[in-house]
Design a protein around this motif. Structure first.
Motif, PDB file in Angstrom:
ATOM      1  N   ARG A  99       2.788 -25.038  12.009  1.00 13.89           N
ATOM      2  CA  ARG A  99       3.907 -24.288  11.415  1.00 13.89           C
ATOM      3  C   ARG A  99       3.622 -22.789  11.310  1.00 13.89           C
ATOM      4  NH1 ARG A  99       7.016 -27.351   6.878  1.00 13.89           N
ATOM      5  NH2 ARG A  99       8.003 -28.848   8.254  1.00 13.89           N
ATOM      6  N   CYS A 100       2.416 -22.371  11.656  1.00 19.55           N
ATOM      7  CA  CYS A 100       2.056 -20.956  11.561  1.00 19.55           C
ATOM      8  C   CYS A 100       2.925 -20.129  12.509  1.00 19.55           C
ATOM      9  CB  CYS A 100       0.578 -20.767  11.901  1.00 19.55           C
ATOM     10  SG  CYS A 100       0.046 -19.033  11.814  1.00 19.55           S
ATOM     11  N   ILE A 101       3.277 -18.942  12.074  1.00 17.52           N
ATOM     12  CA  ILE A 101       4.116 -18.057  12.883  1.00 17.52           C
ATOM     13  C   ILE A 101       3.442 -17.711  14.205  1.00 17.52           C
ATOM     14  CG2 ILE A 101       3.261 -15.951  11.779  1.00 17.52           C
ATOM     15  CD1 ILE A 101       6.162 -14.858  12.044  1.00 17.52           C
ATOM     16  N   SER A 102       2.099 -17.674  14.205  1.00 20.42           N
ATOM     17  CA  SER A 102       1.394 -17.321  15.443  1.00 20.42           C
ATOM     18  C   SER A 102       1.565 -18.396  16.520  1.00 20.42           C
ATOM     19  CB  SER A 102      -0.097 -17.093  15.167  1.00 20.42           C
ATOM     20  OG  SER A 102      -0.725 -18.285  14.759  1.00 20.42           O
ATOM     21  N   ASN A 103       1.897 -19.614  16.132  1.00 25.02           N
ATOM     22  CA  ASN A 103       2.141 -20.682  17.101  1.00 25.02           C
ATOM     23  C   ASN A 103       3.599 -20.786  17.509  1.00 25.02           C
ATOM     24  OD1 ASN A 103      -0.501 -21.720  17.391  1.00 25.02           O
ATOM     25  ND2 ASN A 103      -0.332 -22.678  15.390  1.00 25.02           N
ATOM     26  N   ASN A 104       4.464 -20.039  16.827  1.00 28.14           N
ATOM     27  CA  ASN A 104       5.897 -20.147  17.084  1.00 28.14           C
ATOM     28  C   ASN A 104       6.540 -18.838  17.527  1.00 28.14           C
ATOM     29  OD1 ASN A 104       6.321 -23.008  16.310  1.00 28.14           O
ATOM     30  ND2 ASN A 104       5.493 -22.276  14.373  1.00 28.14           N
ATOM     31  N   LYS A 115     -20.593 -17.121   5.278  1.00 31.16           N
ATOM     32  CA  LYS A 115     -20.998 -18.385   5.895  1.00 31.16           C
ATOM     33  C   LYS A 115     -20.319 -18.608   7.246  1.00 31.16           C
ATOM     34  CE  LYS A 115     -21.705 -20.481   1.422  1.00 31.16           C
ATOM     35  NZ  LYS A 115     -21.157 -21.385   0.432  1.00 31.16           N
ATOM     36  N   GLY A 116     -19.457 -17.688   7.648  1.00 27.74           N
ATOM     37  CA  GLY A 116     -18.789 -17.811   8.940  1.00 27.74           C
ATOM     38  C   GLY A 116     -17.439 -18.487   8.881  1.00 27.74           C
ATOM     39  N   THR A 117     -16.788 -18.465   7.729  1.00 28.26           N
ATOM     40  CA  THR A 117     -15.459 -19.057   7.601  1.00 28.26           C
ATOM     41  C   THR A 117     -14.413 -18.017   8.014  1.00 28.26           C
ATOM     42  OG1 THR A 117     -16.218 -20.415   5.758  1.00 28.26           O
ATOM     43  CG2 THR A 117     -13.833 -20.170   6.024  1.00 28.26           C
ATOM     44  N   TYR A 118     -13.581 -18.410   8.956  1.00 27.51           N
ATOM     45  CA  TYR A 118     -12.494 -17.553   9.417  1.00 27.51           C
ATOM     46  C   TYR A 118     -11.175 -18.197   9.026  1.00 27.51           C
ATOM     47  CZ  TYR A 118     -15.672 -14.685  12.141  1.00 27.51           C
ATOM     48  OH  TYR A 118     -16.666 -13.827  12.519  1.00 27.51           O
ATOM     49  N   ARG A 119     -10.239 -17.356   8.531  1.00 24.02           N
ATOM     50  CA  ARG A 119      -8.915 -17.842   8.143  1.00 24.02           C
ATOM     51  C   ARG A 119      -7.844 -17.029   8.867  1.00 24.02           C
ATOM     52  NH1 ARG A 119      -8.897 -21.625   4.421  1.00 24.02           N
ATOM     53  NH2 ARG A 119     -10.742 -21.909   3.136  1.00 24.02           N
ATOM     54  N   CYS A 120      -6.769 -17.731   9.190  1.00 27.27           N
ATOM     55  CA  CYS A 120      -5.637 -17.134   9.888  1.00 27.27           C
ATOM     56  C   CYS A 120      -5.072 -15.988   9.031  1.00 27.27           C
ATOM     57  CB  CYS A 120      -4.574 -18.185  10.147  1.00 27.27           C
ATOM     58  SG  CYS A 120      -3.079 -17.542  10.923  1.00 27.27           S
ATOM     59  N   LEU A 121      -4.790 -14.883   9.678  1.00 30.33           N
ATOM     60  CA  LEU A 121      -4.221 -13.713   9.004  1.00 30.33           C
ATOM     61  C   LEU A 121      -2.845 -14.031   8.421  1.00 30.33           C
ATOM     62  CD1 LEU A 121      -4.374 -10.597   8.460  1.00 30.33           C
ATOM     63  CD2 LEU A 121      -3.206 -10.327  10.653  1.00 30.33           C
ATOM     64  N   TYR A 122      -2.091 -14.917   9.046  1.00 27.86           N
ATOM     65  CA  TYR A 122      -0.716 -15.175   8.665  1.00 27.86           C
ATOM     66  C   TYR A 122      -0.558 -16.306   7.625  1.00 27.86           C
ATOM     67  CZ  TYR A 122      -0.446 -12.595  13.009  1.00 27.86           C
ATOM     68  OH  TYR A 122      -0.644 -11.671  14.003  1.00 27.86           O
ATOM     69  N   CYS A 123      -1.300 -17.404   7.815  1.00 26.86           N
ATOM     70  CA  CYS A 123      -1.089 -18.563   6.940  1.00 26.86           C
ATOM     71  C   CYS A 123      -2.356 -18.989   6.179  1.00 26.86           C
ATOM     72  CB  CYS A 123      -0.551 -19.749   7.746  1.00 26.86           C
ATOM     73  SG  CYS A 123      -1.750 -20.505   8.852  1.00 26.86           S
ATOM     74  N   GLU A 124      -3.465 -18.335   6.453  1.00 26.11           N
ATOM     75  CA  GLU A 124      -4.754 -18.567   5.799  1.00 26.11           C
ATOM     76  C   GLU A 124      -5.364 -19.937   6.091  1.00 26.11           C
ATOM     77  OE1 GLU A 124      -5.057 -17.324   1.761  1.00 26.11           O
ATOM     78  OE2 GLU A 124      -4.167 -15.386   2.183  1.00 26.11           O
ATOM     79  N   THR A 125      -4.901 -20.594   7.147  1.00 28.66           N
ATOM     80  CA  THR A 125      -5.535 -21.847   7.556  1.00 28.66           C
ATOM     81  C   THR A 125      -6.893 -21.519   8.168  1.00 28.66           C
ATOM     82  OG1 THR A 125      -3.401 -22.885   7.971  1.00 28.66           O
ATOM     83  CG2 THR A 125      -5.300 -23.859   9.069  1.00 28.66           C
ATOM     84  N   MET A 126      -7.878 -22.368   7.892  1.00 26.35           N
ATOM     85  CA  MET A 126      -9.225 -22.131   8.383  1.00 26.35           C
ATOM     86  C   MET A 126      -9.311 -22.449   9.884  1.00 26.35           C
ATOM     87  SD  MET A 126     -12.835 -23.399   6.754  1.00 26.35           S
ATOM     88  CE  MET A 126     -12.507 -25.128   6.928  1.00 26.35           C
ATOM     89  N   ALA A 127     -10.011 -21.578  10.630  1.00 24.52           N
ATOM     90  CA  ALA A 127     -10.235 -21.804  12.059  1.00 24.52           C
ATOM     91  C   ALA A 127     -11.176 -22.985  12.232  1.00 24.52           C
ATOM     92  CB  ALA A 127     -10.838 -20.565  12.704  1.00 24.52           C
ATOM     93  N   LEU A 128     -10.933 -23.755  13.262  1.00 26.41           N
ATOM     94  CA  LEU A 128     -11.792 -24.911  13.541  1.00 26.41           C
ATOM     95  C   LEU A 128     -12.874 -24.558  14.509  1.00 26.41           C
ATOM     96  CD1 LEU A 128      -9.039 -27.646  13.874  1.00 26.41           C
ATOM     97  CD2 LEU A 128     -10.410 -27.090  11.887  1.00 26.41           C
TER      98      LEU A 128
END
Length: 136
Positions: free
Chosen positions: A105-110, A123-136
């Motif tokens: 549902r993130c805007i970057s995918n739509n 620790k190397g945690t990355y989160r989406c700039l738009y929806c803050e979901t963690m990168a896998l």
């Protein structure tokens, strides 16, 4: 197995086993017109095994991509068959278009916009700039 030494280029060393092909693909090393060697599951003193990539040409490398995929890797710069520099990598504060947001549902995918992730901790945690979901 015999792999020639590098005259001018790079040796990306200490890549965790299994990550060498990912780096090869993301950096599009298959598009280069020079010798590129990927050594997988090489013996390592630090870890049991590691991957190594040798590039026999001084090309432009995106160190942030390498650091994101394998932060413990090192990049040795070779000139006239001698190591002239050893680059220790650090996690980039931001990555762009390396991975896609796992949130459908993130805007970057739509929308037609960049996939941007920010480093949120040490620790190397990355989160989406738009929806803050963690990168896998």
């Amino acid at each position: 197995m015999n792999i020639d030494s590098i005259e001018n280029g790079y040796v990306i060393d200490h890549i965790p086993a299994g990550k060498g092909m990912q780096i090869y693909n993301v950096l599009s090393l298959d598009k280069l017109n020079c010798q590129v060697a990927i050594i997988t599951n090489a013996k390592s003193q630090k870890n049991d095994v590691k991957d190594i990539i040798k590039i026999n040409e001084l090309v432009e490398l995106d160190l942030d991509i390498i650091a994101f995929i394998a932060p413990e890797a090192t990049v040795n710069v070779i000139k006239d068959s001698q190591r002239i520099d050893k680059k220790l990598l650090s996690l980039p504060k931001e990555i762009k278009n390396i991975v896609k947001c796992p949130n459908p549902r993130c805007i970057s995918n739509n929308e037609d916009i960049d996939h941007i992730f920010k480093l949120t901790d040490n620790k190397g945690t990355y989160r989406c700039l738009y929806c803050e979901t963690m990168a896998l």
